[in-house]
Design an enzyme around this catalytic site. Structure first.
Site, PDB file in Angstrom:
ATOM      1  N   GLY A 160     -12.720   2.099  -1.376  1.00 46.24           N
ATOM      2  CA  GLY A 160     -11.336   1.646  -1.461  1.00 46.24           C
ATOM      3  C   GLY A 160     -11.174   0.449  -2.381  1.00 46.24           C
ATOM      4  N   LEU A 161     -12.192   0.186  -3.211  1.00 50.79           N
ATOM      5  CA  LEU A 161     -12.149  -0.970  -4.113  1.00 50.79           C
ATOM      6  C   LEU A 161     -12.057  -0.516  -5.569  1.00 50.79           C
ATOM      7  CD1 LEU A 161     -14.804  -3.117  -2.214  1.00 50.79           C
ATOM      8  CD2 LEU A 161     -12.303  -3.245  -2.042  1.00 50.79           C
ATOM      9  N   SER A 162     -11.744   0.762  -5.712  1.00 52.40           N
ATOM     10  CA  SER A 162     -11.404   1.334  -7.002  1.00 52.40           C
ATOM     11  C   SER A 162     -12.527   1.333  -8.035  1.00 52.40           C
ATOM     12  CB  SER A 162     -10.162   0.647  -7.584  1.00 52.40           C
ATOM     13  OG  SER A 162      -9.541   1.559  -8.423  1.00 52.40           O
ATOM     14  N   SER A 163     -13.657   1.870  -7.609  1.00 48.07           N
ATOM     15  CA  SER A 163     -14.734   2.101  -8.577  1.00 48.07           C
ATOM     16  C   SER A 163     -14.299   3.150  -9.597  1.00 48.07           C
ATOM     17  CB  SER A 163     -16.004   2.563  -7.860  1.00 48.07           C
ATOM     18  OG  SER A 163     -15.850   3.861  -7.322  1.00 48.07           O
ATOM     19  N   SER A 164     -13.399   4.037  -9.204  1.00 46.68           N
ATOM     20  CA  SER A 164     -12.979   5.096 -10.136  1.00 46.68           C
ATOM     21  C   SER A 164     -12.209   4.497 -11.313  1.00 46.68           C
ATOM     22  CB  SER A 164     -12.157   6.172  -9.420  1.00 46.68           C
ATOM     23  OG  SER A 164     -11.012   5.628  -8.808  1.00 46.68           O
ATOM     24  N   ASP A 180      -4.379   0.928  -9.566  1.00 49.02           N
ATOM     25  CA  ASP A 180      -5.783   0.582  -9.824  1.00 49.02           C
ATOM     26  C   ASP A 180      -6.053   0.362 -11.312  1.00 49.02           C
ATOM     27  OD1 ASP A 180      -5.747   1.211  -7.183  1.00 49.02           O
ATOM     28  OD2 ASP A 180      -6.999   3.015  -7.351  1.00 49.02           O
ATOM     29  N   GLU A 201       0.835  -1.210   0.000  1.00 48.53           N
ATOM     30  CA  GLU A 201       0.000   0.000   0.000  1.00 48.53           C
ATOM     31  C   GLU A 201       0.865   1.254   0.000  1.00 48.53           C
ATOM     32  OE1 GLU A 201      -3.295  -0.171  -1.120  1.00 48.53           O
ATOM     33  OE2 GLU A 201      -3.407  -1.643   0.493  1.00 48.53           O
ATOM     34  N   HIS A 202       0.454   2.229  -0.816  1.00 45.84           N
ATOM     35  CA  HIS A 202       1.181   3.500  -0.981  1.00 45.84           C
ATOM     36  C   HIS A 202       2.611   3.248  -1.465  1.00 45.84           C
ATOM     37  CE1 HIS A 202      -1.700   6.518   0.732  1.00 45.84           C
ATOM     38  NE2 HIS A 202      -2.231   5.410   1.196  1.00 45.84           N
TER      39      HIS A 202
HETATM   40  P1  ADP Z   1     -12.912   4.300  -5.117  1.00 43.00           P
HETATM   41  O1  ADP Z   1     -12.176   4.325  -6.406  1.00 43.00           O
HETATM   42  O2  ADP Z   1     -12.140   3.619  -4.044  1.00 43.00           O
HETATM   43  O3  ADP Z   1     -14.279   3.729  -5.243  1.00 43.00           O
HETATM   44  P2  ADP Z   1     -12.737   7.133  -5.493  1.00 43.00           P
HETATM   45  O4  ADP Z   1     -13.008   8.299  -4.613  1.00 43.00           O
HETATM   46  O5  ADP Z   1     -11.383   7.028  -6.110  1.00 43.00           O
HETATM   47  O6  ADP Z   1     -13.083   5.811  -4.663  1.00 43.00           O
HETATM   48  O7  ADP Z   1     -13.771   7.100  -6.683  1.00 43.00           O
HETATM   49  C1  ADP Z   1     -15.150   7.175  -6.425  1.00 43.00           C
HETATM   50  C2  ADP Z   1     -15.775   8.153  -7.391  1.00 43.00           C
HETATM   51  O8  ADP Z   1     -15.753   7.609  -8.733  1.00 43.00           O
HETATM   52  C3  ADP Z   1     -17.239   8.399  -7.130  1.00 43.00           C
HETATM   53  O9  ADP Z   1     -17.420   9.397  -6.142  1.00 43.00           O
HETATM   54  C4  ADP Z   1     -17.730   8.840  -8.502  1.00 43.00           C
HETATM   55  O10 ADP Z   1     -17.385  10.197  -8.743  1.00 43.00           O
HETATM   56  C5  ADP Z   1     -16.907   7.988  -9.439  1.00 43.00           C
HETATM   57  N1  ADP Z   1     -17.612   6.756  -9.814  1.00 43.00           N
HETATM   58  C6  ADP Z   1     -17.179   5.499  -9.667  1.00 43.00           C
HETATM   59  N2  ADP Z   1     -18.088   4.600 -10.118  1.00 43.00           N
HETATM   60  C7  ADP Z   1     -19.129   5.305 -10.573  1.00 43.00           C
HETATM   61  C8  ADP Z   1     -20.390   4.957 -11.167  1.00 43.00           C
HETATM   62  N3  ADP Z   1     -20.769   3.693 -11.357  1.00 43.00           N
HETATM   63  N4  ADP Z   1     -21.217   5.974 -11.526  1.00 43.00           N
HETATM   64  C9  ADP Z   1     -20.857   7.250 -11.338  1.00 43.00           C
HETATM   65  N5  ADP Z   1     -19.696   7.618 -10.768  1.00 43.00           N
HETATM   66  C10 ADP Z   1     -18.828   6.687 -10.389  1.00 43.00           C
HETATM   67 MG    MG Z   2     -10.367   5.371  -6.772  1.00 46.60          MG
END
Ligand code: ADP
Ligand code: MG
Length: 368
Positions: free
Chosen positions: A103-107, A155, A17-18
């Site tokens: 923290g599971l990288s939805s971004s 990620d 991590e990091h």
């Molecule tokens: P993580 O990557 O750990 O989930 P982040 O803060 O890096 O957290 O990213 C989350 C952001 O990514 C959300 O606040 C949103 O802006 C964007 N995001 C991710 N998935 C979606 C989705 N399915 N629809 C819209 N925005 C999303």
């Molecule tokens: Mg992220």
């Protein structure tokens, strides 16, 4: 006009991590949970973006530099255009099984699903790992430069290069990505992810702060990155904070190698020990844990997990525990009870079965 559907996975980092922005090592794996991006090409440059996880529809051009979630998609378009691709406008809808901000990288799942759909539209060869690496780099730039959230690159790299049944050993010194078979099934083990439901986005700036401290520590040691810092010299650093930050990074790189060795030896107790040691280092030296993460880790271990650590950037988000398959129910029940006893929101759980990288799902005709 045909619709293109692509998807990309969330990820959990097993250890390391990091370390990515410190030229170091990490060992993430793709989650089975994915983000799906459905794209309809349009004439003209405008984008129209909607998400099942967000209320508003955004319409505009990349130069508008939107705030919030549309920036992750517009940033990918910008990055691909900067790479010389002629990306047309499009309408897209997003849906995700990856929890946002956990923290599971939805971004990265969002960026990489968009990049993969666009790559298919542009006729790029997604079977070519070089193409996938360049897409990952574009997604890193989208998040760092366009969204303005500094990201070390773990990620997006795992989202583009993961292999089912494997973790991915990433080395940010030489850029290598090596699949590491993770035969948890044959050992009757699972990786249980505990989402504390504390959003790490609430503490904006802390991640960048650790990046700066890492750079300061490297400077104080006279090295180009903490990857090449000498452990004994780290202990001689006068500044207590920089010493502990550097100690975490240097020791975490060694723990990633120890984890890869333990997995190769099928020595699951040894793997559990390095997971535990990693958590201690993040809690005490890098100081990126929090009450909820510590409780998740401690209550999981008390309920019989072999080992556990917080995962991801920290300050909230998720923990990952190595658990015997038959003990998963008990661990979940005990962790949930520990959170209730502490007056905290109920955590969410998922099993990290190592999944596939970003891929095209279908090219179909739209109804309209
Ligand atoms: P993580 O990557 O750990 O989930 P982040 O803060 O890096 O957290 O990213 C989350 C952001 O990514 C959300 O606040 C949103 O802006 C964007 N995001 C991710 N998935 C979606 C989705 N399915 N629809 C819209 N925005 C999303
Ligand atoms: Mg992220």
């Amino acid at each position: 006009m045909p619709a293109l559907v692509a998807s990309a996975p969330g990820r959990v980092n097993l250890i390391g991590e990091h370390t990515d922005y410190n030229g170091g090592l990490c060992l993430p794996l793709a989650l089975p949970q994915r983000t799906t991006f459905t794209l309809f090409p349009r004439s003209g440059p405008a984008l129209s973006l909607s998400s099942a996880q967000e209320d508003s529809v955004w319409e505009g051009v990349v130069e508008d530099r939107p705030d919030g979630w549309p920036a992750y998609v517009a940033g990918v378009v910008q990055a691909l255009r900067d790479d010389g691709h002629e990306v047309p406008g499009f309408e897209a809808s997003v849906d995700s099984e990856v929890p946002l901000g956990a923290g599971l990288s939805s971004s990265a799942a969002l960026e990489c699903s968009a990049a993969t759909a666009l790559a298919a539209l542009l006729g790029l060869d997604l079977a070519d790992r070089g193409v996938r690496r360049r897409l990952a780099t574009a997604c890193i730039r989208a998040e760092t430069d366009y969204v303005g959230a500094p990201t070390g690159g773990m990620d997006q790299t795992v989202a583009m290069l993961a292999r089912p049944g494997h973790a991915l050993l990433l080395d940010f010194a030489d850029g290598s990505a090596t699949p590491v078979e993770l035969p948890l099934d044959e050992a009757r083990l699972v990786l249980l992810v505990i989402d504390t439901r504390v959003s790490h986005a609430l503490t904006d700036g802390s991640y960048g702060n650790r990046r700066n401290e890492s750079a300061d520590a490297a400077r104080a040691l006279g090295v180009s990155s903490l990857r090449v810092a000498n452990q004994a010299r780290v202990e001689e650093l006068e500044d207590d904070v920089l010493r502990r930050r550097a100690r975490h990074v240097v020791s975490e790189n060694l723990r990633v190698l120890a984890a890869v060795g333990a997995i190769g030896d099928r020595d699951w107790d040894a793997l559990a020990d390095v997971l535990d040691a990693s958590h201690t280092s993040m809690r005490d030296d890098f100081e990126i844990s929090c009450r909820e993460l510590d409780l998740a880790v401690e209550s999981a271990r008390a309920a019989g997990a072999l080992g556990a650590r917080m995962t991801g950037g920290g300050f909230g988000g998720s923990a990952v525990a190595l658990v015997a398959r038959k003990a998963v129910g008990r661990v979940q029940a005990d962790v949930t009870k520990a959170f209730a006893d502490a007056g905290l929101e109920e955590p969410a759980y998922l099993l990290a079965i190592p999944g596939d990288a970003a891929r095209v799902e279908s090219v179909a005709s739209s109804a309209g």
